[in-house]
Design a protein around this motif. Structure first.
Motif, PDB file in Angstrom:
ATOM      1  N   TRP A  77       0.832  -1.200   0.000  1.00  0.00           N
ATOM      2  CA  TRP A  77       0.000   0.000   0.000  1.00  0.00           C
ATOM      3  C   TRP A  77       0.863   1.245   0.000  1.00  0.00           C
ATOM      4  O   TRP A  77       1.884   1.300   0.677  1.00  0.00           O
ATOM      5  N   ASN A  78       0.434   2.263  -0.744  1.00  0.00           N
ATOM      6  CA  ASN A  78       1.068   3.579  -0.750  1.00  0.00           C
ATOM      7  C   ASN A  78      -0.030   4.617  -0.582  1.00  0.00           C
ATOM      8  O   ASN A  78      -1.144   4.432  -1.091  1.00  0.00           O
ATOM      9  N   TYR A  79       0.303   5.705   0.096  1.00  0.00           N
ATOM     10  CA  TYR A  79      -0.697   6.751   0.286  1.00  0.00           C
ATOM     11  C   TYR A  79      -0.876   7.510  -1.019  1.00  0.00           C
ATOM     12  O   TYR A  79       0.083   7.967  -1.635  1.00  0.00           O
ATOM     13  N   GLU A  89      -0.495  -0.794  -6.042  1.00  0.00           N
ATOM     14  CA  GLU A  89       0.035  -0.587  -7.386  1.00  0.00           C
ATOM     15  C   GLU A  89      -0.963  -1.195  -8.371  1.00  0.00           C
ATOM     16  O   GLU A  89      -1.624  -2.188  -8.066  1.00  0.00           O
ATOM     17  N   PRO A  90      -1.091  -0.625  -9.576  1.00  0.00           N
ATOM     18  CA  PRO A  90      -2.025  -1.205 -10.558  1.00  0.00           C
ATOM     19  C   PRO A  90      -1.584  -2.623 -10.952  1.00  0.00           C
ATOM     20  O   PRO A  90      -0.402  -2.879 -11.152  1.00  0.00           O
ATOM     21  N   TRP A 128      -7.459  -5.293 -18.279  1.00  0.00           N
ATOM     22  CA  TRP A 128      -7.958  -4.459 -17.196  1.00  0.00           C
ATOM     23  C   TRP A 128      -6.830  -4.150 -16.237  1.00  0.00           C
ATOM     24  O   TRP A 128      -5.972  -4.997 -15.984  1.00  0.00           O
ATOM     25  N   ARG A 129      -6.870  -2.939 -15.725  1.00  0.00           N
ATOM     26  CA  ARG A 129      -5.931  -2.547 -14.671  1.00  0.00           C
ATOM     27  C   ARG A 129      -6.743  -2.371 -13.394  1.00  0.00           C
ATOM     28  O   ARG A 129      -7.724  -1.651 -13.373  1.00  0.00           O
ATOM     29  N   THR A 130      -6.306  -3.040 -12.325  1.00  0.00           N
ATOM     30  CA  THR A 130      -7.024  -2.987 -11.053  1.00  0.00           C
ATOM     31  C   THR A 130      -6.157  -2.274 -10.023  1.00  0.00           C
ATOM     32  O   THR A 130      -4.985  -2.619  -9.841  1.00  0.00           O
ATOM     33  N   VAL A 131      -6.753  -1.289  -9.370  1.00  0.00           N
ATOM     34  CA  VAL A 131      -6.117  -0.589  -8.246  1.00  0.00           C
ATOM     35  C   VAL A 131      -7.085  -0.683  -7.076  1.00  0.00           C
ATOM     36  O   VAL A 131      -8.253  -0.324  -7.200  1.00  0.00           O
TER      37      VAL A 131
END
Length: 183
Positions: A77-79, A89-90, A128-131
């Motif tokens: 996780w990143n803010y 990250e995606p 698809w890109r998932t975030v």
């Protein structure tokens, strides 16, 4: 049994109760202590009754902090300041669809039809890109809050014990109150 004797005995017993309660309540008005955490005074000259209130409230706050949601440790996780929450990250994934295809085992002849086998082939339909986003807290932040809370609880308990050690003056009010009432 005579009523006057019952009144005298009741007065004698209640006098002790009234005196002890008065002494305790007067002492609670003057007994005070500082709440000190890690050498720093958080609150100064706090009355005992307020210290008792704080102790009870901090038990509830401890439960509250323990139940705060924590970020999934399986993810990185990143803010994300634009979303004002944590994000992963995606991750790019693809979706496929089964498309039937024919495989000719044997060509058709004059005497026999063609031998064809149907099989399914995976064809990419899209990417698809998932975030993932989360408003939960990192486990380190929750542990930090719990540590600070436990230090404060210990400091308040120590302050209450210190304030309860204050020298008090015995109050003798029971005899006057009951003397007036039954006199």
């Amino acid at each position: 049994m005579k009523a006057e004797e019952v009144i005298r005995e009741t007065s004698r017993i209640l006098t002790k109760l009234f005196d002890v309660t008065a002494t305790k309540d007067w002492a609670n008005c003057t007994a005070r202590a500082d709440v000190v955490v890690d050498g720093r005074t958080i609150l100064a000259e706090v009355p005992v009754t307020y210290l008792l209130f704080l102790e009870k409230q901090l038990v509830d706050l401890h439960t509250f902090v323990r139940k705060l949601p924590a970020l999934d440790a399986a993810e990185t996780w990143n803010y994300d300041a634009s979303a004002d929450c944590f994000a992963t990250e995606p991750v790019q994934t693809l979706r496929t669809r089964k498309v039937p295809r024919n495989h000719v085992k044997a060509e058709a002849t004059e005497k026999h039809p063609a031998q064809v086998e149907v099989y399914h082939e995976d064809v990419t339909v899209g990417y698809w890109r998932t975030v993932k986003f989360s408003g939960a807290l990192p486990a380190s932040r929750i542990n930090e809050l719990l540590d600070r809370l436990e230090k404060l609880q210990a400091a308040i308990k120590f302050a209450r014990e210190d304030a309860n050690g204050t020298e008090v003056e015995d109050r003798k009010v029971g005899e006057r109150v009951l003397g007036y009432l039954f006199g």
